[in-house]
Design an enzyme around this catalytic site. Structure first.
Site, PDB file in Angstrom:
ATOM      1  N   LYS A   1      -4.067  24.302  40.245  1.00 15.26           N
ATOM      2  CA  LYS A   1      -3.705  23.517  39.428  1.00 15.26           C
ATOM      3  C   LYS A   1      -2.318  22.740  39.683  1.00 15.26           C
ATOM      4  O   LYS A   1      -2.322  21.591  39.596  1.00 15.26           O
ATOM      5  CB  LYS A   1      -3.509  24.227  37.815  1.00 15.26           C
ATOM      6  CG  LYS A   1      -4.741  24.765  37.523  1.00 15.26           C
ATOM      7  CD  LYS A   1      -4.589  25.082  36.181  1.00 15.26           C
ATOM      8  CE  LYS A   1      -3.701  26.142  35.629  1.00 15.26           C
ATOM      9  NZ  LYS A   1      -4.015  27.663  36.068  1.00 15.26           N
TER      10      LYS A   1
ATOM     11  N   ARG B   1      -4.335  27.292  26.411  1.00 13.15           N
ATOM     12  CA  ARG B   1      -4.861  28.581  27.227  1.00 13.15           C
ATOM     13  C   ARG B   1      -5.749  29.429  26.298  1.00 13.15           C
ATOM     14  O   ARG B   1      -6.395  30.547  26.850  1.00 13.15           O
ATOM     15  CB  ARG B   1      -3.748  29.536  27.605  1.00 13.15           C
ATOM     16  CG  ARG B   1      -3.491  29.144  28.982  1.00 13.15           C
ATOM     17  CD  ARG B   1      -2.525  30.280  29.469  1.00 13.15           C
ATOM     18  NE  ARG B   1      -2.350  30.625  30.917  1.00 13.15           N
ATOM     19  CZ  ARG B   1      -1.503  30.111  31.768  1.00 13.15           C
ATOM     20  NH1 ARG B   1      -1.097  28.894  31.658  1.00 13.15           N
ATOM     21  NH2 ARG B   1      -1.249  30.604  32.681  1.00 13.15           N
TER      22      ARG B   1
ATOM     23  N   ARG C   1       1.389  34.035  47.403  1.00 10.96           N
ATOM     24  CA  ARG C   1       2.176  32.560  46.955  1.00 10.96           C
ATOM     25  C   ARG C   1       3.533  32.480  47.115  1.00 10.96           C
ATOM     26  O   ARG C   1       4.167  33.648  46.663  1.00 10.96           O
ATOM     27  CB  ARG C   1       1.588  32.340  45.950  1.00 10.96           C
ATOM     28  CG  ARG C   1       1.993  31.016  45.252  1.00 10.96           C
ATOM     29  CD  ARG C   1       1.250  30.331  43.885  1.00 10.96           C
ATOM     30  NE  ARG C   1       1.590  30.989  42.758  1.00 10.96           N
ATOM     31  CZ  ARG C   1       1.019  30.704  41.683  1.00 10.96           C
ATOM     32  NH1 ARG C   1       0.146  29.722  41.796  1.00 10.96           N
ATOM     33  NH2 ARG C   1       1.247  31.517  40.620  1.00 10.96           N
TER      34      ARG C   1
ATOM     35  N   ARG D   1       7.066  34.460  43.035  1.00 13.02           N
ATOM     36  CA  ARG D   1       7.132  34.603  41.519  1.00 13.02           C
ATOM     37  C   ARG D   1       6.963  36.044  40.984  1.00 13.02           C
ATOM     38  O   ARG D   1       6.239  36.827  41.490  1.00 13.02           O
ATOM     39  CB  ARG D   1       6.007  33.717  40.812  1.00 13.02           C
ATOM     40  CG  ARG D   1       6.291  32.524  40.396  1.00 13.02           C
ATOM     41  CD  ARG D   1       5.183  31.534  39.894  1.00 13.02           C
ATOM     42  NE  ARG D   1       4.530  31.947  39.018  1.00 13.02           N
ATOM     43  CZ  ARG D   1       3.547  31.418  37.979  1.00 13.02           C
ATOM     44  NH1 ARG D   1       3.279  30.361  38.245  1.00 13.02           N
ATOM     45  NH2 ARG D   1       2.724  31.988  37.075  1.00 13.02           N
TER      46      ARG D   1
ATOM     47  N   ARG E   1      -3.326  38.564  34.263  1.00 10.16           N
ATOM     48  CA  ARG E   1      -3.521  37.248  33.938  1.00 10.16           C
ATOM     49  C   ARG E   1      -5.017  36.684  34.101  1.00 10.16           C
ATOM     50  O   ARG E   1      -5.666  35.921  33.552  1.00 10.16           O
ATOM     51  CB  ARG E   1      -2.656  36.338  34.992  1.00 10.16           C
ATOM     52  CG  ARG E   1      -1.381  36.652  34.640  1.00 10.16           C
ATOM     53  CD  ARG E   1      -0.463  36.650  35.868  1.00 10.16           C
ATOM     54  NE  ARG E   1      -0.307  35.051  36.117  1.00 10.16           N
ATOM     55  CZ  ARG E   1       0.168  34.807  37.496  1.00 10.16           C
ATOM     56  NH1 ARG E   1       0.514  35.611  38.338  1.00 10.16           N
ATOM     57  NH2 ARG E   1       0.010  33.436  37.874  1.00 10.16           N
TER      58      ARG E   1
HETATM   59  P1  AMP Z   1       1.653  29.584  34.513  1.00  9.09           P
HETATM   60  O1  AMP Z   1       2.738  29.132  35.385  1.00  9.09           O
HETATM   61  O2  AMP Z   1       0.697  28.627  34.171  1.00  9.09           O
HETATM   62  O3  AMP Z   1       0.643  30.460  35.468  1.00  9.09           O
HETATM   63  O4  AMP Z   1       2.255  30.507  33.462  1.00  9.09           O
HETATM   64  C1  AMP Z   1       2.854  31.654  33.536  1.00  9.09           C
HETATM   65  C2  AMP Z   1       2.797  32.669  32.379  1.00  9.09           C
HETATM   66  O5  AMP Z   1       3.440  31.888  31.206  1.00  9.09           O
HETATM   67  C3  AMP Z   1       1.527  33.151  31.876  1.00  9.09           C
HETATM   68  O6  AMP Z   1       0.748  34.161  32.448  1.00  9.09           O
HETATM   69  C4  AMP Z   1       1.992  33.132  30.419  1.00  9.09           C
HETATM   70  O7  AMP Z   1       2.457  34.482  30.299  1.00  9.09           O
HETATM   71  C5  AMP Z   1       2.784  32.291  30.143  1.00  9.09           C
HETATM   72  N1  AMP Z   1       2.142  31.114  29.771  1.00  9.09           N
HETATM   73  C6  AMP Z   1       1.950  29.849  30.253  1.00  9.09           C
HETATM   74  N2  AMP Z   1       1.447  28.947  29.552  1.00  9.09           N
HETATM   75  C7  AMP Z   1       0.909  29.607  28.381  1.00  9.09           C
HETATM   76  C8  AMP Z   1       0.384  28.948  27.292  1.00  9.09           C
HETATM   77  N3  AMP Z   1      -0.087  27.866  27.092  1.00  9.09           N
HETATM   78  N4  AMP Z   1       0.263  30.024  26.329  1.00  9.09           N
HETATM   79  C9  AMP Z   1       0.767  31.291  26.458  1.00  9.09           C
HETATM   80  N5  AMP Z   1       1.457  31.693  27.519  1.00  9.09           N
HETATM   81  C10 AMP Z   1       1.542  30.808  28.504  1.00  9.09           C
END
Ligand code: AMP
Length: 211
Positions: free
Chosen positions: A13, A88, A122, A153, A164
């Site tokens: 993404k 999400r 990654r 990360r 996740r």
């Molecule tokens: P990402 O960078 O999109 O993989 O997000 C990393 C982490 O941030 C996720 O595993 C969640 O813990 C939190 N997170 C990101 N976006 C959301 C969302 N829309 N709702 C809730 N938690 C989020």
């Protein structure tokens, strides 16, 4: 044009988001990036979000929805935005419907078998967010694009990735049906091919959708 980018963690993404937002002049809004910036700056939101992110769980809806709702009022969103990592779950999608109009949902489908290795290997650029797989870096620790330092990360480890992916399957994947019923879904297949290949397909579809 207001878009959502949907897909499992590791589906690619972030890379598509950069390319899409550049081509169509959209503001790229990644809730994950917003949380990580808050954690780095030690804000109240950051401190709250950290415990959830470290466990691979979702940050509570009221916090996340409020952040996005506010962000979409900024002037720079007037020409269109791309939401990456939001919504999400169904609740977030229903809330989003109350304060934004969405033109399309770019959904990247991917073989789950690829994701554990992709995520655990990654490495991400601290400056521009570009991501790489460690197997392609030949020991390099800086970004090819901007020279920024690469890092891993904290949530890209086997236990958190498992959690996740479970959260994605149980809470996020139902959004595919939600947006299909609304006639908004644009389906693509993420593969091991370079991101440019997928972007060519995305571009062909979005060029037609452009308003
Ligand atoms: P990402 O960078 O999109 O993989 O997000 C990393 C982490 O941030 C996720 O595993 C969640 O813990 C939190 N997170 C990101 N976006 C959301 C969302 N829309 N709702 C809730 N938690 C989020």
């Amino acid at each position: 044009m207001n878009l959502i980018l949907l897909g499992a963690p590791g589906a690619g993404k972030g890379t598509q988001a950069t390319k899409i937002s550049e081509r169509y002049g959209l503001v790229h809004i990644s809730t994950g990036d917003i949380f990580r910036a808050n954690i780095k700056n030690g804000t109240t939101i950051g401190m709250l979000a950290k415990s959830y992110i470290d466990r691979g769980e979702l940050v509570p809806d009221e916090v996340t929805v409020a952040i996005v709702k506010d962000r979409l009022t900024w002037d720079d969103c007037a020409n269109g935005f791309l939401l990456d990592g939001f919504p999400r779950n169904l609740f977030q999608a229903q809330e989003l419907d109350k304060f934004a109009e969405i033109d399309g949902v770019v959904n990247i489908n991917i073989d789950f078998g690829l994701l554990m290795d992709r995520l655990c290997g990654r490495r991400v650029c601290k400056e521009c967010g570009e991501s790489y797989h460690v197997s392609m870096l030949n020991g390099k620790t800086t970004c090819e694009r901007c020279g920024g330092e690469l890092y891993q990360r904290k949530d890209d480890n086997p236990e958190t990735v498992e959690s996740r992916l479970k959260v994605y399957t149980e809470q996020t994947a139902p959004l595919i049906d939600y947006y299909t019923e609304k006639g908004k879904i644009l389906n693509f297949t993420g593969t091991e091919a370079p991101a440019e290949v997928l972007f060519e397909e995305v571009k062909a579809v979005l060029d037609k959708l452009k308003r």
